[in-house]
Design an enzyme around this catalytic site. Structure first.
Site, short mmCIF file in Angstrom:
data_model
loop_
_atom_site.label_atom_id
_atom_site.label_comp_id
_atom_site.label_asym_id
_atom_site.label_seq_id
_atom_site.Cartn_x
_atom_site.Cartn_y
_atom_site.Cartn_z
N GLU A 48 -11.18 0.63 18.83
CA GLU A 48 -12.29 0.69 17.87
C GLU A 48 -13.40 -0.26 18.29
O GLU A 48 -13.11 -1.34 18.83
CB GLU A 48 -11.79 0.33 16.46
CG GLU A 48 -10.81 1.35 15.89
CD GLU A 48 -10.39 1.03 14.46
OE1 GLU A 48 -10.86 0.01 13.91
OE2 GLU A 48 -9.58 1.78 13.89
N ASP B 210 -7.93 7.36 10.00
CA ASP B 210 -8.99 6.41 9.65
C ASP B 210 -9.03 5.25 10.64
O ASP B 210 -9.98 4.48 10.65
CB ASP B 210 -8.75 5.87 8.23
CG ASP B 210 -9.87 4.95 7.74
OD1 ASP B 210 -11.05 5.34 7.89
OD2 ASP B 210 -9.56 3.86 7.24
N ILE C 52 0.83 -1.20 0.00
CA ILE C 52 0.00 0.00 0.00
C ILE C 52 0.87 1.25 0.00
O ILE C 52 0.62 2.20 -0.76
CB ILE C 52 -0.95 -0.01 1.21
CG1 ILE C 52 -1.94 -1.20 1.08
CG2 ILE C 52 -1.72 1.30 1.32
CD1 ILE C 52 -2.78 -1.43 2.31
N CYS D 118 -3.82 5.71 7.94
CA CYS D 118 -4.88 4.83 7.42
C CYS D 118 -4.42 3.38 7.51
O CYS D 118 -4.93 2.52 6.78
CB CYS D 118 -5.21 5.18 5.97
SG CYS D 118 -5.95 6.82 5.77
N HIS E 49 -12.68 3.89 9.93
CA HIS E 49 -11.98 2.73 9.35
C HIS E 49 -12.56 2.39 7.97
O HIS E 49 -13.02 1.28 7.70
CB HIS E 49 -12.08 1.52 10.28
CG HIS E 49 -10.92 0.57 10.12
ND1 HIS E 49 -10.31 -0.05 11.18
CD2 HIS E 49 -10.25 0.15 9.02
CE1 HIS E 49 -9.31 -0.82 10.75
NE2 HIS E 49 -9.27 -0.71 9.44
N LEU E 50 -12.48 3.38 7.09
CA LEU E 50 -13.06 3.25 5.75
C LEU E 50 -12.03 2.89 4.68
O LEU E 50 -12.37 2.87 3.50
CB LEU E 50 -13.76 4.56 5.35
CG LEU E 50 -14.93 5.03 6.20
CD1 LEU E 50 -15.46 6.36 5.66
CD2 LEU E 50 -16.03 3.97 6.23
N GLY E 51 -10.79 2.64 5.07
CA GLY E 51 -9.73 2.44 4.08
C GLY E 51 -10.07 1.46 2.98
O GLY E 51 -9.76 1.68 1.81
N ALA E 52 -10.73 0.37 3.35
CA ALA E 52 -11.06 -0.67 2.36
C ALA E 52 -12.52 -0.62 1.93
O ALA E 52 -12.99 -1.53 1.26
CB ALA E 52 -10.74 -2.04 2.93
#
Length: 531
Positions: free
Chosen positions: A263, A258, A154, A232, A281-284
């Site tokens: 969490e 993120d 990444i 992220c 936690h929207l990375g994926a």
């Protein structure tokens, strides 16, 4: 019987269909993962479990997973799986690290833009009917220095995107070679240098003992005044309280997170601070990424259950389908070598030394090591396998060492294993013949070419006349039929060994009768898994 897989989270119908198309029976129960008690009740029926993040694979669930061979996580994070418990149970844990690489990298770039131009706050202000044009003074990305911590899959994509934005990219990554850095057209630096020089810092490393808290208060205080920090990757990499203090003091100009140490994050030191962009936690979280990881996990699990190929496993060496075909006989050989050692050794093992010669040294040695260690450990624990064996060996303090060498004898390749106990060393070597069948080629330093059968008997003796006759007559008197008989000796009238492949298990009465002749130093019946 076809393998059976449970899908206990929301995977796409296309992914579920992949299992069916490959001939695997699948039960699609996307809400079952939320009911841990019900999952524990039914998990014993399945060979595979496909999940996302809602299913928590705990030791309690694994206790009931009597058939389970593989857990596939559609996504990169496996914090919801107890990997130690899975390994002890002999269950492979796979993830899909490549299906969401682009999506996560794009999210990091988006977060960098957002914090550079204060887009979320400006949007909220404008929605509220304000027109605070002078309040939201941003900075350009062009010409700025981006410090990338972790330039792997990444992080590497982020580096490429940042260069396209005309940023100067520097990277800290202990595993990044100078050659690779030059190819990526980035500069490799040490962490302190990155902290001092970067206008923006983005993290792309896993959460490990080495990386947790890597940007602590001391590290953050070394950063360039006015820096903006993006995370992220994983929560806990950055000391959030220290970062909040530096944001309040103005040393850090902004942050975009993120992921968080705890969490779901319902409260956090960063929440409510100006120029801090937060997402849950929207990375994926894109349609493409969710579909990609679902399809990938279905393919990986199917490949393993049907062909033995291991891809993206976290507790087992990866073995491609092509490797699985070529290595099959060698995996079987290492199992036989290990089982011989395990059955012959009744003392605690302190070390296992493995020598790979010639063509054997060019194979996937991690997988061969796992198979060999499993063969040794099965005598103590019949349920052990290639996944659990290395962990069990480590827990018992067994040191495993591997040596490779070029072809040194008549065989194109062979494997020799030596185990060390408090009182002795024991060694055996084997190879795979052109017919694809494993053979033992040396025991105790004595050369031999012994075919391996399910039921065998091993003897040691002095090289004197009458040994063959005694073996044949005694076993015959006890109804044991000999399928294959192999002898070896060090020198004439010296130490000798025999390996007999017989049609049925050798009864204890036959073993006692052979010992009673006084001609044998050791008489040991052996069992091998030939299937």
């Amino acid at each position: 019987m076809a393998p059976k897989v449970l899908v206990s989270d929301k995977l796409s119908e296309t992914a579920v269909q992949i299992f069916r198309d490959r001939g695997i029976e699948v039960d699609f129960m996307p809400d079952l993962g939320k009911d841990k008690d019900r999952l524990a009740q039914v998990i014993g029926e399945y060979d595979g479990l496909a999940i996302r993040s809602a299913t928590k694979v705990t030791p309690k669930i694994l206790e009931n997973a009597h058939k389970l061979k593989v857990i596939g996580r559609a996504g990169i994070g496996t914090d919801n799986i107890d990997k130690d418990a899975a390994s002890k149970k002999g269950v492979i844990v796979m993830n899909t690290p490549f299906g969401n690489m682009i999506t996560t990298a794009e999210h990091a770039i988006a977060m960098m833009f957002a914090v550079a131009r204060q887009i979320p706050e400006a949007s909220a202000s404008t929605h509220a009917g304000k027109w605070e044009k002078s309040r939201f003074m941003g900075v350009e990305l062009t010409g700025k220095t981006l410090g990338v911590i972790g330039a792997g899959n990444i992080g590497g994509i982020v580096c490429g995107r940042a260069r396209g934005l005309k940023m100067k990219v520097i990277a800290y990554d202990p595993f990044l070679s100078e050659e690779k850095a030059q190819k990526m057209q980035i500069e490799k630096v040490e962490l302190d240098d990155l902290l001092k020089r970067s206008d923006f810092i983005t993290l792309h490393v896993p959460a490990t003992e080495q990386t947790r808290g890597m940007l602590n208060r001391t590290a953050l205080e070394k950063t360039k005044p006015g820096v903006r920090i993006i995370n992220c990757a994983r929560g806990g990499l950055v000391d959030e309280e220290a970062l909040a203090d530096l944001l309040k003091s103005g040393h850090v100009a902004g942050a975009a997170f993120d992921v968080f140490a705890v969490e779901p994050a319902t409260e956090n030191p960063l929440f409510g601070l100006p120029n801090v962009v937060c997402t849950p936690h929207l990375g994926a979280a894109t349609t493409e990424a969710q579909e990609n990881v679902a399809l990938q996990v279905a393919e990986q699990m199917s490949n393993y259950l049907l062909t033995g190929a291991v891809e993206n496993a976290l507790n087992m060496p990866s073995v491609t389908a092509e490797e699985a075909k070529i290595m099959g006989p060698w995996i079987k050989l290492t199992d036989h070598l290990g089982r011989f050692i395990g059955q012959m050794t009744d003392e605690p093992i302190t070390a296992i030394n493995i020598l790979y010669d010639g063509s054997a040294a060019e194979m996937n040695l991690d997988a061969l090591n796992c198979s060999l260690i499993a063969g040794i450990m099965k005598q103590m624990n019949p349920d052990v396998n290639m996944v659990s064996a290395p962990l069990i060996a480590r827990e018992r303090g067994v040191k495993v060492s591997t040596t490779n060498q070029e072809q040194s004898g008549v065989f194109e390749g062979y494997i020799k294993v030596t185990v060390v106990t408090p009182n002795r060393e024991r060694s055996i070597a084997g190879t795979v013949f052109s017919d694809g069948k494993p053979r033992f080629i040396q025991i105790k330093g004595i050369n031999i070419e012994a075919e391996i059968g399910q039921h065998m008997i091993y003897t040691t003796n002095e090289d004197v006349p009458g040994i063959i006759g005694t073996l044949g007559q005694t076993l015959g008197e006890h109804g044991v039929n000999i399928a294959n008989f192999t002898l070896g000796r060090s020198v004439s009238r010296g130490d000798a060994i025999a390996m007999l492949y017989v049609d049925e298990p050798v009864p204890a009465t036959a073993v006692d009768a052979l010992k009673a002749t006084g001609k044998f130093g050791q008489v040991k019946p052996l069992q091998f898994d030939i299937a």
